[in-house]
Design a protein around this motif. Structure first.
Motif, PDB file in Angstrom:
ATOM      1  N   PRO A 133     -10.591  -1.290   4.219  1.00  0.00           N
ATOM      2  CA  PRO A 133     -12.006  -1.614   4.417  1.00  0.00           C
ATOM      3  C   PRO A 133     -12.843  -1.095   3.243  1.00  0.00           C
ATOM      4  O   PRO A 133     -12.509  -0.082   2.624  1.00  0.00           O
ATOM      5  CB  PRO A 133     -12.363  -0.885   5.716  1.00  0.00           C
ATOM      6  N   ALA A 134     -13.909  -1.775   2.948  1.00  0.00           N
ATOM      7  CA  ALA A 134     -14.790  -1.408   1.832  1.00  0.00           C
ATOM      8  C   ALA A 134     -15.582  -0.140   2.146  1.00  0.00           C
ATOM      9  O   ALA A 134     -15.822   0.191   3.309  1.00  0.00           O
ATOM     10  CB  ALA A 134     -15.753  -2.560   1.536  1.00  0.00           C
ATOM     11  N   SER A 135     -15.978   0.558   1.116  1.00  0.00           N
ATOM     12  CA  SER A 135     -16.917   1.684   1.186  1.00  0.00           C
ATOM     13  C   SER A 135     -16.411   2.879   1.981  1.00  0.00           C
ATOM     14  O   SER A 135     -17.205   3.650   2.512  1.00  0.00           O
ATOM     15  CB  SER A 135     -18.259   1.223   1.755  1.00  0.00           C
ATOM     16  N   ILE A 136     -15.095   3.050   2.062  1.00  0.00           N
ATOM     17  CA  ILE A 136     -14.570   4.210   2.780  1.00  0.00           C
ATOM     18  C   ILE A 136     -14.272   5.318   1.775  1.00  0.00           C
ATOM     19  O   ILE A 136     -14.176   5.062   0.573  1.00  0.00           O
ATOM     20  CB  ILE A 136     -13.324   3.844   3.621  1.00  0.00           C
ATOM     21  N   PRO A 137     -14.159   6.569   2.238  1.00  0.00           N
ATOM     22  CA  PRO A 137     -13.863   7.660   1.307  1.00  0.00           C
ATOM     23  C   PRO A 137     -12.555   7.403   0.550  1.00  0.00           C
ATOM     24  O   PRO A 137     -11.612   6.829   1.117  1.00  0.00           O
ATOM     25  CB  PRO A 137     -13.717   8.880   2.226  1.00  0.00           C
ATOM     26  N   SER A 140       1.176  -1.475  14.781  1.00  0.00           N
ATOM     27  CA  SER A 140       0.216  -2.571  14.638  1.00  0.00           C
ATOM     28  C   SER A 140      -1.117  -2.203  15.287  1.00  0.00           C
ATOM     29  O   SER A 140      -2.188  -2.419  14.713  1.00  0.00           O
ATOM     30  CB  SER A 140       0.786  -3.844  15.257  1.00  0.00           C
ATOM     31  N   GLN A 141      -1.041  -1.610  16.481  1.00  0.00           N
ATOM     32  CA  GLN A 141      -2.268  -1.174  17.159  1.00  0.00           C
ATOM     33  C   GLN A 141      -2.952  -0.043  16.399  1.00  0.00           C
ATOM     34  O   GLN A 141      -4.178  -0.041  16.260  1.00  0.00           O
ATOM     35  CB  GLN A 141      -1.956  -0.740  18.589  1.00  0.00           C
ATOM     36  N   LEU A 142      -2.165   0.904  15.897  1.00  0.00           N
ATOM     37  CA  LEU A 142      -2.743   1.996  15.114  1.00  0.00           C
ATOM     38  C   LEU A 142      -3.477   1.456  13.895  1.00  0.00           C
ATOM     39  O   LEU A 142      -4.570   1.918  13.556  1.00  0.00           O
ATOM     40  CB  LEU A 142      -1.654   2.970  14.656  1.00  0.00           C
ATOM     41  N   GLY A 143      -2.867   0.492  13.229  1.00  0.00           N
ATOM     42  CA  GLY A 143      -3.500  -0.106  12.059  1.00  0.00           C
ATOM     43  C   GLY A 143      -4.808  -0.786  12.412  1.00  0.00           C
ATOM     44  O   GLY A 143      -5.812  -0.634  11.702  1.00  0.00           O
ATOM     45  N   SER A 144      -4.812  -1.523  13.512  1.00  0.00           N
ATOM     46  CA  SER A 144      -6.041  -2.195  13.948  1.00  0.00           C
ATOM     47  C   SER A 144      -7.116  -1.183  14.305  1.00  0.00           C
ATOM     48  O   SER A 144      -8.284  -1.334  13.914  1.00  0.00           O
ATOM     49  CB  SER A 144      -5.762  -3.084  15.164  1.00  0.00           C
ATOM     50  N   PHE A 145      -6.740  -0.143  15.053  1.00  0.00           N
ATOM     51  CA  PHE A 145      -7.699   0.885  15.433  1.00  0.00           C
ATOM     52  C   PHE A 145      -8.270   1.587  14.204  1.00  0.00           C
ATOM     53  O   PHE A 145      -9.478   1.789  14.092  1.00  0.00           O
ATOM     54  CB  PHE A 145      -7.056   1.928  16.349  1.00  0.00           C
ATOM     55  N   ALA A 146      -7.384   1.970  13.291  1.00  0.00           N
ATOM     56  CA  ALA A 146      -7.838   2.680  12.094  1.00  0.00           C
ATOM     57  C   ALA A 146      -8.764   1.796  11.267  1.00  0.00           C
ATOM     58  O   ALA A 146      -9.804   2.257  10.791  1.00  0.00           O
ATOM     59  CB  ALA A 146      -6.641   3.129  11.260  1.00  0.00           C
ATOM     60  N   GLU A 147      -8.407   0.534  11.098  1.00  0.00           N
ATOM     61  CA  GLU A 147      -9.250  -0.383  10.333  1.00  0.00           C
ATOM     62  C   GLU A 147     -10.619  -0.548  10.980  1.00  0.00           C
ATOM     63  O   GLU A 147     -11.655  -0.488  10.298  1.00  0.00           O
ATOM     64  CB  GLU A 147      -8.559  -1.736  10.196  1.00  0.00           C
ATOM     65  N   LEU A 148     -10.663  -0.730  12.288  1.00  0.00           N
ATOM     66  CA  LEU A 148     -11.945  -0.872  12.982  1.00  0.00           C
ATOM     67  C   LEU A 148     -12.766   0.412  12.891  1.00  0.00           C
ATOM     68  O   LEU A 148     -13.981   0.368  12.681  1.00  0.00           O
ATOM     69  CB  LEU A 148     -11.724  -1.265  14.437  1.00  0.00           C
ATOM     70  N   PHE A 149     -12.116   1.549  13.040  1.00  0.00           N
ATOM     71  CA  PHE A 149     -12.807   2.834  12.932  1.00  0.00           C
ATOM     72  C   PHE A 149     -13.462   2.976  11.562  1.00  0.00           C
ATOM     73  O   PHE A 149     -14.649   3.304  11.453  1.00  0.00           O
ATOM     74  CB  PHE A 149     -11.820   3.983  13.180  1.00  0.00           C
ATOM     75  N   THR A 167     -14.138   0.622   9.358  1.00  0.00           N
ATOM     76  CA  THR A 167     -15.132  -0.431   9.152  1.00  0.00           C
ATOM     77  C   THR A 167     -16.442  -0.064   9.830  1.00  0.00           C
ATOM     78  O   THR A 167     -17.522  -0.181   9.233  1.00  0.00           O
ATOM     79  CB  THR A 167     -14.607  -1.781   9.682  1.00  0.00           C
ATOM     80  N   TYR A 168     -16.365   0.395  11.068  1.00  0.00           N
ATOM     81  CA  TYR A 168     -17.570   0.732  11.826  1.00  0.00           C
ATOM     82  C   TYR A 168     -18.292   1.933  11.232  1.00  0.00           C
ATOM     83  O   TYR A 168     -19.521   1.947  11.147  1.00  0.00           O
ATOM     84  CB  TYR A 168     -17.209   1.009  13.287  1.00  0.00           C
ATOM     85  N   THR A 169     -17.531   2.954  10.821  1.00  0.00           N
ATOM     86  CA  THR A 169     -18.164   4.203  10.389  1.00  0.00           C
ATOM     87  C   THR A 169     -18.592   4.213   8.924  1.00  0.00           C
ATOM     88  O   THR A 169     -19.484   4.985   8.561  1.00  0.00           O
ATOM     89  CB  THR A 169     -17.248   5.412  10.655  1.00  0.00           C
TER      90      THR A 169
END
Length: 149
Positions: free
Chosen positions: A18-22, A112-121, A123-125
């Motif tokens: 995701p963009a703009s992450i640390p 797969s679920q971990l990847g989706s969760f991490a990506e959403l986390f 992206t949102y934050t």
């Protein structure tokens, strides 16, 4: 005899974060994605967890010395994480620990679920707030620009 490769099918999907992450979260997220693609599920789980770990420290530097579970709960209590994001972050934390410490390998579905969760986390934050800041800056710049009439 020489050969010239003109294309590849199917086209390999580029691994992106995701963009703009640390930067640390980006590095570990990309490692997690590469390990998931290579079916190194324990390594992928541990790296998704580390991406969230780094991200929570970036969200509040005052929590940097605390355990990840404590940081997630503190960010949730402060309104920085929604109920769903806090729950997901804890899931990544627990499953990532399993990948790093347990004898039983994580499954492809878990990773797969971990990847989706991490990506959403992430992206949102980080990604969405950066997009909002950029858009507000565009609007403010446009409002401050002299009329073209």
């Amino acid at each position: 005899m020489e050969y010239l490769v003109r294309g590849q099918y199917p086209v390999a999907k580029a691994i992106e974060a995701p963009a703009s992450i640390p930067p640390g979260s980006e590095r570990t997220f990309l490692q997690a994605e590469a390990n998931a693609k290579a079916k190194n599920f324990d390594a992928a789980g541990a790296m998704y967890r580390k991406a969230i770990d780094i991200a929570t420290r970036a969200l509040d530097a005052n929590l940097a010395g605390k355990k990840l579970a404590t940081r997630i709960d503190a960010l949730h209590a402060a309104g920085r994480l929604t109920n769903d994001l806090a729950e997901w972050a804890h899931q990544v934390r627990l499953d990532g620990n399993q990948g790093a410490h347990d004898d039983e390998e994580l499954t492809e579905e878990q990773v797969s679920q971990l990847g989706s969760f991490a990506e959403l986390f992430l992206t949102y934050t980080f990604t969405l707030p950066a997009m909002v800041r950029a858009r507000k800056g565009e609007i403010e710049n446009a409002a401050g620009a002299p009329d073209a009439d």
